[in-house]
Enzyme design. Structure first.
Site, PDB file in Angstrom:
ATOM      1  N   ASN A  48       0.863  -1.186   0.000  1.00  0.00           N
ATOM      2  CA  ASN A  48       0.000   0.000   0.000  1.00  0.00           C
ATOM      3  C   ASN A  48       0.901   1.237   0.000  1.00  0.00           C
ATOM      4  O   ASN A  48       1.687   1.446   0.934  1.00  0.00           O
ATOM      5  CB  ASN A  48      -0.909  -0.026   1.239  1.00  0.00           C
ATOM      6  CG  ASN A  48      -1.834   1.165   1.291  1.00  0.00           C
ATOM      7  OD1 ASN A  48      -1.410   2.300   1.077  1.00  0.00           O
ATOM      8  ND2 ASN A  48      -3.092   0.942   1.595  1.00  0.00           N
ATOM      9  N   HIS A 107       1.096   6.263   1.667  1.00  0.00           N
ATOM     10  CA  HIS A 107       1.892   7.221   2.434  1.00  0.00           C
ATOM     11  C   HIS A 107       3.063   7.808   1.661  1.00  0.00           C
ATOM     12  O   HIS A 107       3.682   8.770   2.110  1.00  0.00           O
ATOM     13  CB  HIS A 107       2.314   6.619   3.774  1.00  0.00           C
ATOM     14  CG  HIS A 107       1.132   6.401   4.673  1.00  0.00           C
ATOM     15  ND1 HIS A 107       0.070   7.283   4.716  1.00  0.00           N
ATOM     16  CD2 HIS A 107       0.812   5.399   5.521  1.00  0.00           C
ATOM     17  CE1 HIS A 107      -0.834   6.837   5.567  1.00  0.00           C
ATOM     18  NE2 HIS A 107      -0.416   5.688   6.058  1.00  0.00           N
ATOM     19  N   HIS A 115      -5.581   3.713  -1.629  1.00  0.00           N
ATOM     20  CA  HIS A 115      -6.918   4.057  -1.145  1.00  0.00           C
ATOM     21  C   HIS A 115      -7.238   5.437  -1.703  1.00  0.00           C
ATOM     22  O   HIS A 115      -6.595   6.422  -1.320  1.00  0.00           O
ATOM     23  CB  HIS A 115      -6.924   4.067   0.386  1.00  0.00           C
ATOM     24  CG  HIS A 115      -8.276   4.299   0.999  1.00  0.00           C
ATOM     25  ND1 HIS A 115      -8.505   4.118   2.347  1.00  0.00           N
ATOM     26  CD2 HIS A 115      -9.460   4.680   0.470  1.00  0.00           C
ATOM     27  CE1 HIS A 115      -9.778   4.395   2.605  1.00  0.00           C
ATOM     28  NE2 HIS A 115     -10.377   4.742   1.479  1.00  0.00           N
ATOM     29  N   ARG A 121      -9.309   8.175  -1.310  1.00  0.00           N
ATOM     30  CA  ARG A 121     -10.271   8.672  -0.319  1.00  0.00           C
ATOM     31  C   ARG A 121     -11.143   9.766  -0.912  1.00  0.00           C
ATOM     32  O   ARG A 121     -10.710  10.510  -1.784  1.00  0.00           O
ATOM     33  CB  ARG A 121      -9.531   9.233   0.905  1.00  0.00           C
ATOM     34  CG  ARG A 121      -9.008   8.152   1.820  1.00  0.00           C
ATOM     35  CD  ARG A 121      -8.442   8.737   3.105  1.00  0.00           C
ATOM     36  NE  ARG A 121      -8.225   7.666   4.070  1.00  0.00           N
ATOM     37  CZ  ARG A 121      -9.129   7.266   4.957  1.00  0.00           C
ATOM     38  NH1 ARG A 121     -10.289   7.884   5.046  1.00  0.00           N
ATOM     39  NH2 ARG A 121      -8.863   6.276   5.785  1.00  0.00           N
ATOM     40  N   ARG A 124      -6.981  13.012   0.355  1.00  0.00           N
ATOM     41  CA  ARG A 124      -5.923  13.558   1.218  1.00  0.00           C
ATOM     42  C   ARG A 124      -4.532  13.053   0.843  1.00  0.00           C
ATOM     43  O   ARG A 124      -3.537  13.675   1.193  1.00  0.00           O
ATOM     44  CB  ARG A 124      -6.210  13.233   2.688  1.00  0.00           C
ATOM     45  CG  ARG A 124      -6.039  11.787   3.042  1.00  0.00           C
ATOM     46  CD  ARG A 124      -6.074  11.574   4.539  1.00  0.00           C
ATOM     47  NE  ARG A 124      -7.421  11.598   5.063  1.00  0.00           N
ATOM     48  CZ  ARG A 124      -7.802  10.881   6.130  1.00  0.00           C
ATOM     49  NH1 ARG A 124      -6.917  10.145   6.773  1.00  0.00           N
ATOM     50  NH2 ARG A 124      -9.032  10.912   6.551  1.00  0.00           N
ATOM     51  N   GLU A 178      -8.660   0.627  -2.942  1.00  0.00           N
ATOM     52  CA  GLU A 178      -9.629   0.663  -1.837  1.00  0.00           C
ATOM     53  C   GLU A 178     -10.513   1.890  -2.025  1.00  0.00           C
ATOM     54  O   GLU A 178     -10.004   2.978  -2.322  1.00  0.00           O
ATOM     55  CB  GLU A 178      -8.911   0.791  -0.495  1.00  0.00           C
ATOM     56  CG  GLU A 178      -7.995  -0.356  -0.187  1.00  0.00           C
ATOM     57  CD  GLU A 178      -7.172  -0.084   1.060  1.00  0.00           C
ATOM     58  OE1 GLU A 178      -7.372   0.960   1.727  1.00  0.00           O
ATOM     59  OE2 GLU A 178      -6.312  -0.912   1.363  1.00  0.00           O
ATOM     60  N   THR A 221      -8.428   3.628   8.220  1.00  0.00           N
ATOM     61  CA  THR A 221      -9.687   2.886   8.213  1.00  0.00           C
ATOM     62  C   THR A 221      -9.954   2.284   9.598  1.00  0.00           C
ATOM     63  O   THR A 221      -9.075   1.648  10.179  1.00  0.00           O
ATOM     64  CB  THR A 221      -9.608   1.749   7.164  1.00  0.00           C
ATOM     65  OG1 THR A 221      -9.082   2.290   5.959  1.00  0.00           O
ATOM     66  CG2 THR A 221     -10.975   1.151   6.906  1.00  0.00           C
ATOM     67  N   GLU A 250     -10.984  -9.243   2.585  1.00  0.00           N
ATOM     68  CA  GLU A 250      -9.740  -8.876   3.253  1.00  0.00           C
ATOM     69  C   GLU A 250     -10.067  -8.806   4.737  1.00  0.00           C
ATOM     70  O   GLU A 250     -10.878  -7.956   5.151  1.00  0.00           O
ATOM     71  CB  GLU A 250      -9.220  -7.525   2.748  1.00  0.00           C
ATOM     72  CG  GLU A 250      -7.937  -7.109   3.474  1.00  0.00           C
ATOM     73  CD  GLU A 250      -7.382  -5.765   3.022  1.00  0.00           C
ATOM     74  OE1 GLU A 250      -7.753  -5.294   1.925  1.00  0.00           O
ATOM     75  OE2 GLU A 250      -6.583  -5.195   3.786  1.00  0.00           O
ATOM     76  N   HIS A 278      -3.958  -4.583   7.567  1.00  0.00           N
ATOM     77  CA  HIS A 278      -4.127  -3.453   8.477  1.00  0.00           C
ATOM     78  C   HIS A 278      -3.290  -3.672   9.738  1.00  0.00           C
ATOM     79  O   HIS A 278      -3.458  -4.667  10.437  1.00  0.00           O
ATOM     80  CB  HIS A 278      -5.587  -3.186   8.872  1.00  0.00           C
ATOM     81  CG  HIS A 278      -5.811  -1.711   9.115  1.00  0.00           C
ATOM     82  ND1 HIS A 278      -5.511  -1.110  10.295  1.00  0.00           N
ATOM     83  CD2 HIS A 278      -6.222  -0.726   8.290  1.00  0.00           C
ATOM     84  CE1 HIS A 278      -5.755   0.181  10.194  1.00  0.00           C
ATOM     85  NE2 HIS A 278      -6.177   0.445   8.985  1.00  0.00           N
TER      86      HIS A 278
HETATM   87  N1  PXP Z   1      -6.143  -2.780   4.277  1.00  0.00           N
HETATM   88  C1  PXP Z   1      -7.008  -1.744   4.313  1.00  0.00           C
HETATM   89  C2  PXP Z   1      -8.428  -1.997   3.944  1.00  0.00           C
HETATM   90  C3  PXP Z   1      -6.592  -0.460   4.684  1.00  0.00           C
HETATM   91  O1  PXP Z   1      -7.471   0.553   4.720  1.00  0.00           O
HETATM   92  C4  PXP Z   1      -5.237  -0.248   4.993  1.00  0.00           C
HETATM   93  C5  PXP Z   1      -4.748   1.113   5.353  1.00  0.00           C
HETATM   94  O2  PXP Z   1      -4.896   1.976   4.274  1.00  0.00           O
HETATM   95  C6  PXP Z   1      -4.357  -1.348   4.920  1.00  0.00           C
HETATM   96  C7  PXP Z   1      -4.839  -2.607   4.584  1.00  0.00           C
HETATM   97  C8  PXP Z   1      -2.901  -1.223   5.217  1.00  0.00           C
HETATM   98  O3  PXP Z   1      -2.741  -0.927   6.569  1.00  0.00           O
HETATM   99  P1  PXP Z   1      -1.327  -0.485   7.131  1.00  0.00           P
HETATM  100  O4  PXP Z   1      -0.999   0.833   6.494  1.00  0.00           O
HETATM  101  O5  PXP Z   1      -1.551  -0.401   8.608  1.00  0.00           O
HETATM  102  O6  PXP Z   1      -0.347  -1.558   6.729  1.00  0.00           O
END
Ligand code: PXP
Length: 240
Positions: free
Chosen positions: A6, A9, A42, A44, A48, A69, A100, A150, A189
Site C-alpha cells: 500500500n 503514504h 486508497h 479517499r 488527502r 480501496e 480505516t 480482506e 491493516h
Molecule cells: N487494508 C485496508 C483496507 C486499509 O485501509 C489499509 C490502510 O490503508 C491497509 C490494509 C494497510 O494498513 P497499514 O498501512 O496499517 O499496513
C-alpha cells in the site's frame, strides 16, 4: 503468500508539502522490482493522499495487480469503471479518521454493496470486501457476490497477550470459513515486520496488504530494501 504494498503514504509525504514528489508511481515500480505482487492505494473521498491522476498513472504502469480501496459510493464506482483497476476493495470510510476504522458492516449496506459488486464484476474487476474477523460478515460478503475478503488484522495488531492470541484465532477461523466457500482470503491493516509471522502461518490467507510499516522502514533504509525485507518474511518457512 503474496505481498501487495500500500503506497498511500508515499503520496502523504508529497501532500505534506503540496509538492510534486515523491511520486507514488515511482514507488509502485520499485515495489514490483523488489518482489511485490500487487500495489494497493486508497482513493479517499477527501483525496488527502492519492488522487485520480495517481490512479490513472498507476493503471498505466502497474503490471502485477492494482487494487484500489474505496468507499461504497456512486462517485467511486464511476471512477473504478472508468479506470479499471484489477481489483476494488470496498472499505468503510469516515471523514476525519486517521486510517480505516474496522471492517464494513456488509449487512447494513447489503443492497448498495451488491449493486456495486455486480457492476464491477460485469466490468471484469475483482471485488474484495474489507471485513472484521466475523463469520456473519463472511456469509454476507459471499451473498453480496464478493470474489475475495480482506480480513481486518488491526485488532490482532493492537492486542497483547491472550487477547492477541484470541484475535489470531478469530482470523484463522474466518479464513477457513471463507476459503471453504470459495472466496479468496486476503488480510491486512496494522501488520509489521514484527507481527506478520503468525498471519503468514495461516494457510488460507493468500495475500497481505501492508502499507505503513513498509513506508516507515523505507524512510530510514530505502524503499527497495523495505519491500524486500517484507517479501522475505512472507516466503514459505522452508525458503526463509
Ligand atoms: N487494508 C485496508 C483496507 C486499509 O485501509 C489499509 C490502510 O490503508 C491497509 C490494509 C494497510 O494498513 P497499514 O498501512 O496499517 O499496513
Amino acid at each position: 503468500m503474496r505481498l501487495a504494498v500500500n503506497i498511500d503514504h508515499i503520496a502523504t509525504i508529497r501532500e505534506a508539502r503540496r509538492a510534486r514528489e515523491p511520486q507514488p508511481v515511482a514507488a509502485a515500480l520499485m515495489a514490483e522490482m523488489a518482489g511485490a505482487q500487487g500495489i494497493t492505494i486508497h482513493l479517499r473521498s477527501d483525496r488527502r493522499h492519492i488522487n485520480e491522476r495517481d490512479l490513472e498513472l498507476l493503471r498505466e504502469v502497474v503490471t502485477t495487480k492494482l487494487n484500489v480501496e474505496m468507499a461504497v459510493t456512486a462517485e467511486m464506482l464511476q471512477i473504478a469503471l472508468r479506470t479499471r483497476p484489477d481489483q476494488v476493495t470496498l472499505v468503510p470510510e469516515r471523514p476525519n479518521e486517521v486510517t480505516t476504522q474496522g471492517g464494513l458492516d456488509v449487512g447494513a449496506q447489503s443492497q448498495a454493496i451488491k449493486d456495486i459488486a455486480r457492476q464491477l464484476a460485469e466490468a471484469a474487476i475483482r471485488v474484495s470486501l474489507f471485513i472484521d474477523a466475523d463469520p456473519e460478515q463472511v456469509r454476507r460478503a459471499r451473498q453480496a457476490g464478493a470474489h475475495a475478503i480482506e480480513i481486518n488484522t488491526g485488532p490482532y495488531a493492537d492486542a497483547q497477550g491472550d487477547a492477541r492470541l484470541a484475535a489470531l484465532t478469530r482470523i484463522a477461523d474466518v479464513g477457513r470459513l471463507a476459503a471453504r466457500g470459495d472466496v479468496e482470503v486476503l488480510a491486512g491493516h496494522g501488520l509489521s515486520y514484527l507481527n506478520v509471522g503468525p498471519i503468514v502461518a495461516i494457510p488460507e490467507i493468500v495475500e497481505l496488504n501492508i502499507g505503513h510499516a513498509i513506508v516507515a522502514r523505507a524512510a530510514l533504509v530505502g524503499f527497495d530494501r523495505a519491500v524486500r525485507d517484507m517479501v522475505a518474511l512472507l516466503a514459505p518457512a522452508g525458503l526463509r
